[in-house]
Design a protein around this motif. Structure first.
Motif, mmCIF file in Angstrom:
data_model
loop_
_atom_site.group_PDB
_atom_site.id
_atom_site.type_symbol
_atom_site.label_atom_id
_atom_site.label_comp_id
_atom_site.label_asym_id
_atom_site.label_seq_id
_atom_site.Cartn_x
_atom_site.Cartn_y
_atom_site.Cartn_z
ATOM 1 N N ARG A 174 0.844 -1.184 0.000
ATOM 2 C CA ARG A 174 0.000 0.000 0.000
ATOM 3 C C ARG A 174 0.889 1.247 0.000
ATOM 4 N NH1 ARG A 174 -2.351 0.317 4.942
ATOM 5 N NH2 ARG A 174 -3.135 -1.772 4.700
ATOM 6 N N HIS A 175 0.538 2.182 -0.843
ATOM 7 C CA HIS A 175 1.353 3.382 -0.910
ATOM 8 C C HIS A 175 0.699 4.493 -0.106
ATOM 9 C CE1 HIS A 175 4.650 5.501 -3.060
ATOM 10 N NE2 HIS A 175 4.000 6.500 -2.528
ATOM 11 N N LYS A 176 1.227 4.731 1.077
ATOM 12 C CA LYS A 176 0.668 5.778 1.933
ATOM 13 C C LYS A 176 1.389 7.085 1.643
ATOM 14 C CE LYS A 176 -0.174 2.996 5.954
ATOM 15 N NZ LYS A 176 0.893 2.543 6.810
ATOM 16 N N PRO A 177 0.660 8.202 1.724
ATOM 17 C CA PRO A 177 1.366 9.471 1.565
ATOM 18 C C PRO A 177 2.417 9.606 2.660
ATOM 19 C CG PRO A 177 -0.891 9.812 2.344
ATOM 20 C CD PRO A 177 -0.761 8.376 1.988
ATOM 21 N N ARG A 178 3.556 10.103 2.269
ATOM 22 C CA ARG A 178 4.673 10.128 3.194
ATOM 23 C C ARG A 178 4.591 11.325 4.124
ATOM 24 N NH1 ARG A 178 10.703 10.030 0.889
ATOM 25 N NH2 ARG A 178 11.363 11.627 2.341
ATOM 26 N N GLN A 179 4.709 11.052 5.417
ATOM 27 C CA GLN A 179 4.681 12.150 6.382
ATOM 28 C C GLN A 179 5.897 12.037 7.284
ATOM 29 O OE1 GLN A 179 0.732 11.305 7.847
ATOM 30 N NE2 GLN A 179 -0.027 13.229 7.027
ATOM 31 N N THR A 180 6.967 12.708 6.916
ATOM 32 C CA THR A 180 8.182 12.581 7.711
ATOM 33 C C THR A 180 8.614 13.917 8.290
ATOM 34 O OG1 THR A 180 9.518 12.876 5.730
ATOM 35 C CG2 THR A 180 9.061 10.614 6.385
ATOM 36 N N ARG B 52 12.061 15.115 7.463
ATOM 37 C CA ARG B 52 13.150 14.164 7.714
ATOM 38 C C ARG B 52 13.275 13.199 6.538
ATOM 39 N NH1 ARG B 52 10.870 14.709 12.941
ATOM 40 N NH2 ARG B 52 9.372 13.085 12.454
ATOM 41 N N LYS B 53 14.480 12.718 6.316
ATOM 42 C CA LYS B 53 14.718 11.731 5.271
ATOM 43 C C LYS B 53 14.176 10.379 5.727
ATOM 44 C CE LYS B 53 17.106 14.451 2.560
ATOM 45 N NZ LYS B 53 16.501 14.916 1.304
ATOM 46 N N MET B 54 13.619 9.657 4.777
ATOM 47 C CA MET B 54 13.065 8.337 5.092
ATOM 48 C C MET B 54 14.090 7.253 4.769
ATOM 49 S SD MET B 54 10.747 6.153 5.932
ATOM 50 C CE MET B 54 9.118 6.909 5.998
ATOM 51 N N SER C 138 19.107 11.480 16.002
ATOM 52 C CA SER C 138 19.673 12.673 15.364
ATOM 53 C C SER C 138 18.585 13.682 14.999
ATOM 54 C CB SER C 138 20.436 12.272 14.099
ATOM 55 O OG SER C 138 19.508 11.952 13.070
ATOM 56 N N GLY C 139 17.336 13.206 14.900
ATOM 57 C CA GLY C 139 16.236 14.096 14.537
ATOM 58 C C GLY C 139 16.164 14.366 13.041
ATOM 59 N N ARG C 140 17.079 13.801 12.274
ATOM 60 C CA ARG C 140 17.104 14.072 10.836
ATOM 61 C C ARG C 140 16.448 12.967 10.009
ATOM 62 N NH1 ARG C 140 22.038 15.912 12.690
ATOM 63 N NH2 ARG C 140 23.147 13.974 12.282
ATOM 64 N N TYR C 141 16.172 11.837 10.655
ATOM 65 C CA TYR C 141 15.697 10.693 9.869
ATOM 66 C C TYR C 141 14.466 10.024 10.476
ATOM 67 C CZ TYR C 141 20.470 11.379 8.321
ATOM 68 O OH TYR C 141 21.625 11.945 7.862
ATOM 69 N N THR C 142 13.613 9.537 9.581
ATOM 70 C CA THR C 142 12.546 8.627 9.984
ATOM 71 C C THR C 142 12.958 7.259 9.470
ATOM 72 O OG1 THR C 142 10.887 10.347 9.815
ATOM 73 C CG2 THR C 142 10.094 8.078 9.734
ATOM 74 N N VAL C 143 12.913 6.263 10.338
ATOM 75 C CA VAL C 143 13.434 4.953 9.956
ATOM 76 C C VAL C 143 12.350 3.889 10.047
ATOM 77 C CG1 VAL C 143 15.170 3.194 10.456
ATOM 78 C CG2 VAL C 143 15.722 5.610 10.774
ATOM 79 N N LYS C 144 12.246 3.097 8.997
ATOM 80 C CA LYS C 144 11.327 1.953 9.016
ATOM 81 C C LYS C 144 12.135 0.678 8.848
ATOM 82 C CE LYS C 144 6.928 3.727 7.447
ATOM 83 N NZ LYS C 144 6.029 3.913 6.314
ATOM 84 N N LEU C 145 11.705 -0.372 9.512
ATOM 85 C CA LEU C 145 12.345 -1.673 9.332
ATOM 86 C C LEU C 145 11.443 -2.550 8.464
ATOM 87 C CD1 LEU C 145 13.690 -2.628 12.896
ATOM 88 C CD2 LEU C 145 14.729 -1.207 11.163
ATOM 89 N N THR C 146 12.045 -3.345 7.597
ATOM 90 C CA THR C 146 11.229 -4.248 6.778
ATOM 91 C C THR C 146 10.624 -5.346 7.643
ATOM 92 O OG1 THR C 146 13.201 -5.523 6.241
ATOM 93 C CG2 THR C 146 12.474 -3.902 4.613
ATOM 94 N N ARG C 147 11.330 -5.698 8.722
ATOM 95 C CA ARG C 147 10.735 -6.634 9.683
ATOM 96 C C ARG C 147 11.163 -6.228 11.083
ATOM 97 N NH1 ARG C 147 14.130 -10.887 11.593
ATOM 98 N NH2 ARG C 147 16.141 -10.957 10.538
ATOM 99 N N GLU C 148 10.205 -6.330 12.032
ATOM 100 C CA GLU C 148 10.493 -5.954 13.415
ATOM 101 C C GLU C 148 10.605 -7.195 14.281
ATOM 102 O OE1 GLU C 148 9.834 -2.575 14.878
ATOM 103 O OE2 GLU C 148 9.105 -1.540 13.087
ATOM 104 N N ARG C 149 10.303 -8.347 13.677
ATOM 105 C CA ARG C 149 10.378 -9.579 14.454
ATOM 106 C C ARG C 149 10.905 -10.709 13.589
ATOM 107 N NH1 ARG C 149 4.775 -12.512 14.937
ATOM 108 N NH2 ARG C 149 3.820 -11.986 12.964
ATOM 109 N N ASP C 150 10.917 -11.889 14.156
ATOM 110 C CA ASP C 150 11.528 -13.031 13.492
ATOM 111 C C ASP C 150 10.569 -13.653 12.485
ATOM 112 O OD1 ASP C 150 13.155 -15.088 12.814
ATOM 113 O OD2 ASP C 150 12.827 -16.240 14.653
ATOM 114 N N VAL C 151 10.411 -12.982 11.351
ATOM 115 C CA VAL C 151 9.489 -13.474 10.327
ATOM 116 C C VAL C 151 10.206 -13.473 8.977
ATOM 117 C CG1 VAL C 151 8.528 -11.167 9.907
ATOM 118 C CG2 VAL C 151 7.165 -13.175 9.315
ATOM 119 N N PHE C 152 9.841 -14.413 8.128
ATOM 120 C CA PHE C 152 10.450 -14.483 6.809
ATOM 121 C C PHE C 152 9.830 -13.452 5.873
ATOM 122 C CE2 PHE C 152 10.215 -16.044 2.435
ATOM 123 C CZ PHE C 152 11.561 -16.031 2.143
#
Ligand SMILES: [Zn+2]
Length: 411
Positions: free
Chosen positions: A167-173, A176-178, A218-232
């Motif tokens: 899903r493509h959500k509008p980016r709200q950072t 900050r760099k994503m 640092s306040g300059r970045y918004t960070v997302k992880l592709t996985r936050e837990r032990d999943v394939f």
């Protein structure tokens, strides 16, 4: 025995009522017994679960899909195969589905499958008897089992895991760099297994979380992880994830193993059709196998991403990836041990987003006992994270000044 009757006899309840009303079942152990005429696999668990099984060829594997369960058992790779089995792996395949993969060195099919009730201090057991067959017989059985599994999949609800990734959500950072960080492997794919038995998937998840924290502070970045837990996650999902987040940068994080146990040091990889060296080529090949290691996936392909071919990678993205890799390699060299050639390239599938500058960070080698110990430590992970943050800061400064020069020269 057919799949339907097996599923029926193994299942006391449908998996929906099971997961909704009680704690997930725990798989405690998997044992292998070698007999003259068969190899017997016994899986110890708390109680019955409904599962599907199928077989995959090249390499030969038997796969069991279960509703989400807890695994107390450890994944294993045998130095010497036993009864045609070279190892087995457990893990979450996607939310709601756990998977057991039994790796074979020769074609073997499930000749019999049955359950044993708890008795004499023994838990509930599922028993699979594997019989050696010809390659042709395996192929026939595999095709049939996959066809059954596909029918089953169509009956199951739509996969939960895909929605948030595509899903493509509008980016709200907020200016900050994503940045999307991608801890490699996960779930049924443990990645490399270290000298002391630790999994790459565990090390890199911890490292990614540390890096996220340090970048966000640092306040300059918004960070997302592709996985936050032990999943394939499929490689394709990881790529899709960076695109869906409209990321400015994508960093896949790994700590692989290599035949030469003496080898140490971090490297940063970028995508290329040609590899910088043999070792880089081997590593990319190993990484690209992740989807194969985890077993077949039956969800529909997303054409948007599958159509991405290496020659479509845009020049600008490629240039930026290379620039980032160069800067990161330099920053890493200043604070940790790096490979003699710190920026290398090879055909990593996970780096194929056409519009997101992407690099793969190999923090070090789990095959080196000394480095394994370091990779597990929080102090080392923080050291790497600080170096990476410095590199990322520099990269964005570079790009900004390059853009200013660009605008200036056009006047
Ligand atoms: Zn890896």
């Amino acid at each position: 025995m057919g799949a339907a009757s097996f599923a029926a006899c193994v299942s006391a309840q449908s998996n929906k009522t099971k997961s909704a009303t009680s704690r997930p079942v725990t798989v405690h152990d998997l044992r292998i017994g070698v007999h003259a005429e068969k190899t017997r696999i016994v899986i110890d668990m708390d109680g019955p679960v409904r599962f599907q099984r199928f077989a995959l060829i090249d390499p030969y594997r038997i796969v069991l899909d279960l509703p989400e369960v807890l695994f107390k058992a450890r994944s294993r790779k045998f130095v010497k195969p036993s009864g045609g089995v070279s190892g087995y792996r457990f893990g979450l395949f996607q939310p709601g589905t756990s998977r057991v993969v039994i790796d074979l060195v020769e074609p073997r099919v499930i000749e019999a499958a049955f359950e044993l009730p708890p008795r004499n201090n023994r838990r509930f057991r599922v028993v699979l008897d594997l019989k050696k067959v010809s390659r042709q017989a395996f192929l026939t059985s595999s095709t049939e089992s996959i066809r059954r599994r596909l029918t089953q999949r169509r009956r199951e609800a739509a996969p939960v895991s895909k929605a948030p990734l595509t899903r493509h959500k509008p980016r709200q950072t907020g200016g900050r760099k994503m940045i999307v960080l991608d801890p490699g492997h996960g779930g049924v794919d443990p990645g490399a297994i270290g000298a002391s038995g630790i999994y790459e998937k565990t090390v890199v998840l911890a490292a990614a979380k540390t890096l996220k924290r340090i970048l966000e502070t640092s306040g300059r970045y918004t960070v997302k992880l592709t996985r936050e837990r032990d999943v394939f996650l499929k490689l394709r999902q990881r790529v899709a994830s960076s695109r869906a987040a409209d990321a400015d940068l994508f960093i896949s994080i790994h700590a692989d193993s290599i035949a030469d146990k003496k080898l140490r040091g971090a490297s940063v990889y970028t995508l290329s059709e040609k590899s910088s060296d043999k070792e880089a080529a081997r590593l990319a090949e190993q990484e690209n196998k992740s989807d194969i290691i985890a077993g077949m996936d039956f969800s529909d392909e997303t054409p948007e991403v599958t159509n991405i071919l290496i020659d479509l990678v845009q020049r600008e993205t490629k240039n930026r990836s290379a620039r980032l890799a160069g800067i990161l390699a330099e920053e890493l060299r200043n604070s940790v041990k790096t490979h003699r050639r710190a920026h290398r390239f090879a055909g990593f599938a996970v780096l194929k987003a056409p519009d997101v500058p992407s690099v793969l960070l190999e923090m070090g080698y789990l095959s080196n006992p000394k480095e394994e110990k370091m990779l597990r430590s929080r102090a080392f992970q923080e050291k790497v994270a600080v170096a990476v943050r410095r590199g990322i800061d520099k990269y964005f400064k570079d790009i900004q000044s390059a853009q200013r020069v660009d605008v200036g020269s056009r006047r």
